[in-house]
Enzyme design. Structure first.
Site, PDB file in Angstrom:
ATOM      1  N   ASP A   8       0.879  -1.159   0.000  1.00 15.48           N
ATOM      2  CA  ASP A   8       0.000   0.000   0.000  1.00 15.48           C
ATOM      3  C   ASP A   8       0.926   1.221   0.000  1.00 15.48           C
ATOM      4  OD1 ASP A   8      -2.391   1.656   0.518  1.00 15.48           O
ATOM      5  OD2 ASP A   8      -1.512   1.859   2.520  1.00 15.48           O
ATOM      6  N   MET A   9       0.441   2.373  -0.402  1.00 13.38           N
ATOM      7  CA  MET A   9       1.308   3.552  -0.451  1.00 13.38           C
ATOM      8  C   MET A   9       1.096   4.479   0.752  1.00 13.38           C
ATOM      9  SD  MET A   9       1.844   6.406  -3.461  1.00 13.38           S
ATOM     10  CE  MET A   9       0.304   7.259  -3.139  1.00 13.38           C
ATOM     11  N   ASP A  10      -0.068   5.097   0.833  1.00 12.88           N
ATOM     12  CA  ASP A  10      -0.326   6.098   1.879  1.00 12.88           C
ATOM     13  C   ASP A  10      -0.393   5.440   3.248  1.00 12.88           C
ATOM     14  OD1 ASP A  10      -0.749   8.569   0.238  1.00 12.88           O
ATOM     15  OD2 ASP A  10      -2.316   7.316  -0.633  1.00 12.88           O
ATOM     16  N   ASP A  46      -1.471  -0.780   6.118  1.00 17.68           N
ATOM     17  CA  ASP A  46      -1.656  -0.110   7.404  1.00 17.68           C
ATOM     18  C   ASP A  46      -3.123   0.110   7.733  1.00 17.68           C
ATOM     19  OD1 ASP A  46      -1.892   3.402   7.011  1.00 17.68           O
ATOM     20  OD2 ASP A  46      -2.027   1.948   5.389  1.00 17.68           O
TER      21      ASP A  46
END
Length: 188
Positions: free
Chosen positions: A11-13, A167
């Protein structure tokens, strides 16, 4: 540590990049124009969702007649300049660096594809990933498995041979629905 997996998906953010403050600031600016505020505790469960879903939640909370896609677009038009000024890589980037050229890696994000490309380029990480799948690349968003299944497909790795780093609860649910193992980076 993750050698048993053939593909790594991030995941990025909030996982790869600390973008939270920039997103919060952009939402605050946009919502203030309409006399609304972002209730951080209420939307925490929507982490990993596309902006239009967050906009839809805020609109429903205030019971106002606004288009969630228009509101999300207004946020999108200002978020990039804000986030680029303050984005920082998070510790999981060390895993990315250690698996470079050893395993195919992808980013599966609730952000728009182009935005993800620019952010990863900005922090010098774009070339580590063979694929990026953004919110505009799939029809069904997290917690549906589509984002991560598309990552596996682009990496040419069977879903069961992938591990997802996330997250957010929706992202962890999406990994499980895709038949992939998941690492909750909040507990590393």
């Amino acid at each position: 540590m993750y050698d048993r997996y053939q593909g790594l998906i991030f995941d990025m953010d909030g996982t790869l990049l600390d973008t939270e403050e920039g997103h919060r600031q952009a939402w605050s600016e946009v919502l203030a124009k309409y006399g609304m505020e972002l209730d951080l505790q209420a939307v925490i469960g929507l982490n990993g969702s596309p902006s239009w879903k967050i906009a839809e939640f805020v609109i429903d909370s205030y019971q106002v007649d606004l288009d969630p896609f228009k509101l999300a677009q207004e946020k999108f038009e200002i978020v990039e300049s804000i986030v680029l000024d303050m984005v920082k890589p998070l510790p999981i980037v060390e895993v990315v660096k250690s698996y470079r050229n050893k395993r195919p890696m992808a980013v599966g994000t609730g952000s728009m594809h182009g935005f993800a490309e620019r952010l990863l380029q900005h922090v010098g990480l774009r070339d580590y990933f063979s694929a990026i799948v953004g919110a505009d690349d799939v029809q069904n968003h997290k917690p549906a498995p589509d984002t991560f299944l598309r990552c596996a497909q682009l990496m040419q790795v069977a879903p069961a041979s992938c591990v997802v780093f996330e997250d957010a609860p929706f992202g962890l649910q999406a990994a499980k629905a895709a038949g992939m193992d998941a690492v909750d980076v909040r507990h590393l």
